[in-house]
Structure formats: C-alpha cells, structure tokens
Motif scaffolding. Structure first.
Motif, PDB file in Angstrom:
ATOM      1  N   LEU A 135       0.832  -1.207   0.000  1.00  0.00           N
ATOM      2  CA  LEU A 135       0.000   0.000   0.000  1.00  0.00           C
ATOM      3  C   LEU A 135       0.869   1.260   0.000  1.00  0.00           C
ATOM      4  O   LEU A 135       0.549   2.239  -0.685  1.00  0.00           O
ATOM      5  N   ALA A 136       1.964   1.238   0.742  1.00  0.00           N
ATOM      6  CA  ALA A 136       2.856   2.402   0.781  1.00  0.00           C
ATOM      7  C   ALA A 136       3.453   2.662  -0.598  1.00  0.00           C
ATOM      8  O   ALA A 136       3.524   3.816  -1.044  1.00  0.00           O
ATOM      9  N   LEU A 137       3.866   1.601  -1.284  1.00  0.00           N
ATOM     10  CA  LEU A 137       4.386   1.765  -2.647  1.00  0.00           C
ATOM     11  C   LEU A 137       3.308   2.286  -3.589  1.00  0.00           C
ATOM     12  O   LEU A 137       3.571   3.141  -4.448  1.00  0.00           O
ATOM     13  N   ALA A 138       2.091   1.778  -3.438  1.00  0.00           N
ATOM     14  CA  ALA A 138       0.986   2.231  -4.287  1.00  0.00           C
ATOM     15  C   ALA A 138       0.660   3.695  -4.026  1.00  0.00           C
ATOM     16  O   ALA A 138       0.352   4.435  -4.965  1.00  0.00           O
ATOM     17  N   VAL A 139       0.731   4.127  -2.772  1.00  0.00           N
ATOM     18  CA  VAL A 139       0.456   5.530  -2.451  1.00  0.00           C
ATOM     19  C   VAL A 139       1.516   6.434  -3.083  1.00  0.00           C
ATOM     20  O   VAL A 139       1.195   7.502  -3.638  1.00  0.00           O
ATOM     21  N   VAL A 140       2.766   6.016  -3.031  1.00  0.00           N
ATOM     22  CA  VAL A 140       3.832   6.803  -3.663  1.00  0.00           C
ATOM     23  C   VAL A 140       3.585   6.899  -5.168  1.00  0.00           C
ATOM     24  O   VAL A 140       3.685   7.986  -5.761  1.00  0.00           O
ATOM     25  N   GLY A 141       3.238   5.777  -5.798  1.00  0.00           N
ATOM     26  CA  GLY A 141       2.924   5.791  -7.225  1.00  0.00           C
ATOM     27  C   GLY A 141       1.705   6.635  -7.537  1.00  0.00           C
ATOM     28  O   GLY A 141       1.660   7.345  -8.554  1.00  0.00           O
ATOM     29  N   GLN A 142       0.730   6.586  -6.666  1.00  0.00           N
ATOM     30  CA  GLN A 142      -0.509   7.351  -6.852  1.00  0.00           C
ATOM     31  C   GLN A 142      -0.228   8.848  -6.772  1.00  0.00           C
ATOM     32  O   GLN A 142      -0.736   9.626  -7.590  1.00  0.00           O
ATOM     33  N   ILE A 143       0.555   9.255  -5.797  1.00  0.00           N
ATOM     34  CA  ILE A 143       0.895  10.673  -5.662  1.00  0.00           C
ATOM     35  C   ILE A 143       1.722  11.123  -6.866  1.00  0.00           C
ATOM     36  O   ILE A 143       1.492  12.210  -7.424  1.00  0.00           O
ATOM     37  N   GLY A 144       2.657  10.290  -7.296  1.00  0.00           N
ATOM     38  CA  GLY A 144       3.461  10.624  -8.478  1.00  0.00           C
ATOM     39  C   GLY A 144       2.611  10.762  -9.734  1.00  0.00           C
ATOM     40  O   GLY A 144       2.800  11.694 -10.528  1.00  0.00           O
ATOM     41  N   ALA A 145       1.657   9.857  -9.914  1.00  0.00           N
ATOM     42  CA  ALA A 145       0.774   9.927 -11.089  1.00  0.00           C
ATOM     43  C   ALA A 145      -0.124  11.158 -11.022  1.00  0.00           C
ATOM     44  O   ALA A 145      -0.428  11.769 -12.052  1.00  0.00           O
ATOM     45  N   GLY A 146      -0.526  11.538  -9.826  1.00  0.00           N
ATOM     46  CA  GLY A 146      -1.360  12.731  -9.677  1.00  0.00           C
ATOM     47  C   GLY A 146      -0.604  13.994 -10.040  1.00  0.00           C
ATOM     48  O   GLY A 146      -1.119  14.850 -10.773  1.00  0.00           O
ATOM     49  N   TYR A 147       0.623  14.134  -9.534  1.00  0.00           N
ATOM     50  CA  TYR A 147       1.410  15.323  -9.861  1.00  0.00           C
ATOM     51  C   TYR A 147       1.840  15.335 -11.327  1.00  0.00           C
ATOM     52  O   TYR A 147       2.025  16.405 -11.907  1.00  0.00           O
TER      53      TYR A 147
END
Length: 157
Positions: A87-99
């Motif tokens: 989940l932590a890796l997915a959150v990092v990817g999610q934030i990166g995709a958002g920005y």
C-alpha cells in the motif's frame, strides 16, 4: 517436567492496527469524494484532494510501524506488514501519477488502492483479539462478562 505456558499475545498491536486501517478507509472515502467533486467542476476540491493524499500517505507510514508491532511483540501474522508495504508503494505511485497529471493511471491506481485499503480493513477486523488476562488468584472476577465463544463454561452451583 513440562515447560511453562506461553504468554498470551498482547492485544494493543491489533487494536492499533484496527484503528489505523479504519483511518485509512475513511481517508480513502474522503479522497473519492474530493475527486468526484473535482470532476464535477468544483476545482477548489483539488487542493483538499492533495491534502488528503498527504494525510493518507502519513497514515500508511504509521500503519507500517503498527504492522511491524503486530508481527514482533504481538506475535501476529505477517500479512499486515507485507500488504501495508505494498500500500505504501501504491500511495507513492498514486501521488506521483497525480502530480504528473497521468489521469488514466491515477484513476486506475486509485481504484486499486481503495480496494486494497478496504481488504486490509476487513482483514484487520477479522483477526481475533487475544483474550484479556483474568486475575482469578487475586480475588477479582471478570466483571460479569460472558465467556469467549469456544472457551470453557464454568457453572457455579
């Protein structure tokens, strides 16, 4: 000679896990509501979506520590640690995709992330809490509570 009985696992790591998974689920719900509001044309909700993402990332990091406590002093299962790391890796990817404004990746990963958070919530609440220690030798009773299901039933006559 028999060995002494094993000490029961502490309850507090599992209770902390339940609290952190519930907080994550609430933040995930808030994220979906803010994203929907932004897509409806309320552009001010994008700032709230960003702030909630940072709060969600913080709670995931805290839950990673809690999952380590469930494993080590709590003598619990390993799956909360591994799933929280994912989940932590997915959150990092999610934030990166958002920005990066990669909307299709952001939405797809968001759906998967919310699903993973909800599966973690259900899994954490399905873990049985260890029984509380009852001080029978000191004369204290268990406060009139019913016995745990599957446990011995004592009848006083």
């Amino acid at each position: 000679m028999s060995s002494p009985p094993a000490a029961s696992a502490p309850r507090w790591p599992l209770i902390l896990l339940r609290i952190s998974t519930a907080a994550l689920a609430l933040l995930a719900l808030l994220q979906t509501m803010l994203a929907g509001s932004f897509l409806d044309g309320t552009y001010d909700s994008l700032k709230g979506h960003e702030g909630a993402a940072m709060a969600l990332a913080t709670v995931v990091v805290l839950q990673l520590a809690v999952a380590a406590l469930v494993l080590r002093p709590g003598r619990g299962p390993r799956w909360p640690l591994w799933t929280t790391a994912l989940l932590a890796l997915a959150v990092v990817g999610q934030i990166g995709a958002g920005y990066a404004r990669a909307v299709s990746a952001h939405v797809t990963l968001g759906v998967l992330l919310v699903s993973g958070i909800l599966f973690g919530l259900v899994g954490a609440w399905r873990l049985p809490l260890p029984a509380r220690a009852v001080l029978r030798d000191s004369g204290q009773d268990d406060g009139g509570r019913l016995p745990r299901p599957g446990g011995p039933l004592e009848v006083n006559r």
